[in-house]
Design an enzyme around this catalytic site. Structure first.
Site, short mmCIF file in Angstrom:
data_model
loop_
_atom_site.label_atom_id
_atom_site.label_comp_id
_atom_site.label_asym_id
_atom_site.label_seq_id
_atom_site.Cartn_x
_atom_site.Cartn_y
_atom_site.Cartn_z
N GLY A 50 0.83 -1.21 0.00
CA GLY A 50 0.00 0.00 0.00
C GLY A 50 0.86 1.26 0.00
O GLY A 50 1.83 1.35 0.76
N CYS A 138 -7.22 -1.61 6.07
CA CYS A 138 -6.07 -1.80 6.97
C CYS A 138 -6.52 -1.56 8.41
O CYS A 138 -7.00 -0.47 8.73
CB CYS A 138 -4.93 -0.87 6.62
SG CYS A 138 -3.53 -1.09 7.76
N THR A 199 -6.33 -8.59 7.03
CA THR A 199 -6.10 -9.26 8.32
C THR A 199 -7.30 -9.07 9.26
O THR A 199 -8.07 -8.12 9.11
CB THR A 199 -4.85 -8.69 9.00
OG1 THR A 199 -4.97 -7.28 9.08
CG2 THR A 199 -3.59 -9.06 8.24
N GLY A 271 -0.14 -14.69 0.86
CA GLY A 271 0.27 -13.63 1.78
C GLY A 271 1.36 -14.09 2.73
O GLY A 271 2.52 -14.28 2.32
C1 LIG Z 1 3.38 -7.84 7.35
C2 LIG Z 1 2.09 -7.61 6.63
C3 LIG Z 1 1.88 -6.42 5.93
C4 LIG Z 1 0.67 -6.19 5.26
N1 LIG Z 1 0.49 -5.03 4.54
C5 LIG Z 1 -0.66 -4.85 3.86
C6 LIG Z 1 -0.85 -3.69 3.05
O1 LIG Z 1 0.03 -2.83 2.89
N2 LIG Z 1 -2.05 -3.56 2.41
C7 LIG Z 1 -3.06 -4.50 2.52
O2 LIG Z 1 -4.13 -4.34 1.93
N3 LIG Z 1 -2.88 -5.62 3.25
C8 LIG Z 1 -1.72 -5.81 3.91
N4 LIG Z 1 -1.54 -6.96 4.62
C9 LIG Z 1 -2.62 -7.99 4.61
C10 LIG Z 1 -2.38 -9.04 3.52
O3 LIG Z 1 -2.33 -8.46 2.23
C11 LIG Z 1 -3.48 -10.11 3.55
O4 LIG Z 1 -4.72 -9.52 3.25
C12 LIG Z 1 -3.60 -10.81 4.91
O5 LIG Z 1 -2.31 -11.01 5.46
C13 LIG Z 1 -4.34 -12.14 4.82
O6 LIG Z 1 -3.68 -13.04 3.97
P1 LIG Z 1 -2.63 -14.16 4.53
O7 LIG Z 1 -3.31 -14.86 5.67
O8 LIG Z 1 -2.35 -15.05 3.37
O9 LIG Z 1 -1.42 -13.41 4.99
C14 LIG Z 1 -0.34 -7.19 5.29
C15 LIG Z 1 -0.12 -8.39 5.98
C16 LIG Z 1 1.07 -8.62 6.64
C17 LIG Z 1 1.31 -9.93 7.35
#
Ligand SMILES: Cc1cc2nc3c(=O)[nH]c(=O)nc-3n(C[C@H](O)[C@H](O)[C@H](O)COP(=O)(O)O)c2cc1C
Length: 309
Positions: A50, A138, A199, A271
């Site tokens: 982002g 977020c 998240t 992710g």
């Molecule tokens: C360290 C970290 C940074 C993240 N930064 C963003 C972000 O900048 N923008 C966003 O929409 N989601 C962000 N997320 C969320 C992920 O894109 C994703 O939606 C979420 O982690 C669920 O997927 P997962 O369980 O496969 O990680 C972030 C997640 C993590 C762990």
């Protein structure tokens, strides 16, 4: 990969060679993974971190803690602003496009005006972007973010403000609640696709110090522990809208990606798995391809939403 099954999908106008995408914030901006595999030759798309109109410093440390089957982060959308992002990553991301990997740039903001300004800057400075993902989910920032996506009306207001600024596809990244109702509002406001979930807000307390294990009281939980919740939300949203979905949440194997597709996702993002297994994407792609072949179809699109209840 040579396969008997067509793996190409279309995410709201973004033509992907295969359904695999990366979840924003968990994949750097692609270049950080080049030592593990050829990103541009492997993935259908990447979604970048982002980025706001101006740089953000993010939240204080500690920002991350481990939980059983999950992590909890409070990064708070640290980013270098659109100009800094383009200066640092623009040439690399243009190279990904040249290799056939789509590049989705993620737009962040604290207010409608900031989303508009960031989108205008991306539109002007990022010819390499295949499309944009608007992050209204977020949980780790005090203003904007998830608050902007909390109701159908506020989510639609952001989408409607951004829609006239670009002819490129616009995806909206949704928070893990009311996904059917908010999804319908976003579709009506002109979204080309939806991605879900971000998240899930959680808490982890260090009982010796009685303090949070990250610097803020609450933070976003991600990883395999949230996968079943994410699949359920993709399924609920798929019943409510006719635009394509990108399924996100705890995907760590081809079977996890296949579940998302059966629940109604056109594309699937990896992710947290990138963080603990940086070589996972090529493996997930070959497992997903093998699964599609085992289902006796000639085209993976036949399996989107093919869950039987
Ligand atoms: C360290 C970290 C940074 C993240 N930064 C963003 C972000 O900048 N923008 C966003 O929409 N989601 C962000 N997320 C969320 C992920 O894109 C994703 O939606 C979420 O982690 C669920 O997927 P997962 O369980 O496969 O990680 C972030 C997640 C993590 C762990």
């Amino acid at each position: 990969m040579v396969s008997g099954v067509n793996m190409a999908v279309n995410l709201g106008g973004i033509a992907m060679r295969n359904p695999l995408n990366t979840a924003s914030g968990t994949f750097g901006n692609g270049v950080q993974f080049e030592g593990f595999y050829d990103v541009g030759a492997t993935l259908g798309a990447i979604t970048c971190k982002g980025v706001a109109a101006e740089p953000w410093v993010g939240n204080p440390a500690p920002r991350l803690t481990e939980l059983p089957g999950a992590i909890m982060n409070s990064v708070g959308l640290q980013n270098p602003g659109v100009q800094g992002f383009v200066d640092t990553y623009g040439a690399y991301l243009a190279g990904l496009r040249a290799k056939g990997c789509q590049v989705i740039c993620q737009v962040a903001g604290h207010s409608i005006e900031e989303y508009v300004r960031a989108t205008e800057l991306f539109e002007e400075l990022a010819p390499f972007a295949s499309g944009f993902e608007i992050n209204i989910s977020c949980p780790n920032i005090a203003k904007g973010g998830a608050a902007m996506g909390a109701t159908p009306a506020s989510a639609a207001e952001v989408m409607a403000a951004v829609r006239p600024l670009t002819t490129r596809p616009v995806i909206v990244k949704m928070a893990p609640h009311d996904v059917a109702e908010i999804g319908r509002a976003l579709e009506a406001a002109g979204a080309d696709a939806l991605s879900l979930i971000n998240t899930i807000p959680g808490m982890a307390i260090d009982v010796r110090t009685r303090r949070s294990r990250v610097a803020r009281p609450t933070a976003g939980v991600s990883g395999p522990a949230i996968h079943a919740i994410a699949v359920r939300m993709v399924w609920e949203c798929a019943q409510a809208v006719s635009i394509p979905l990108c399924g996100i949440g705890g995907v760590a194997s081809g079977m996890d990606a296949a579940e998302m597709i059966l629940a109604g996702a056109t594309a699937v993002s990896i992710g947290t798995a990138n963080l603990y297994d940086p070589t996972c994407a090529p493996r997930i792609l070959s497992e997903l391809t093998a699964w599609a072949e085992s289902q006796g179809v000639s085209d993976i699109n036949e399996l989107i939403g093919a869950f039987e209840c």
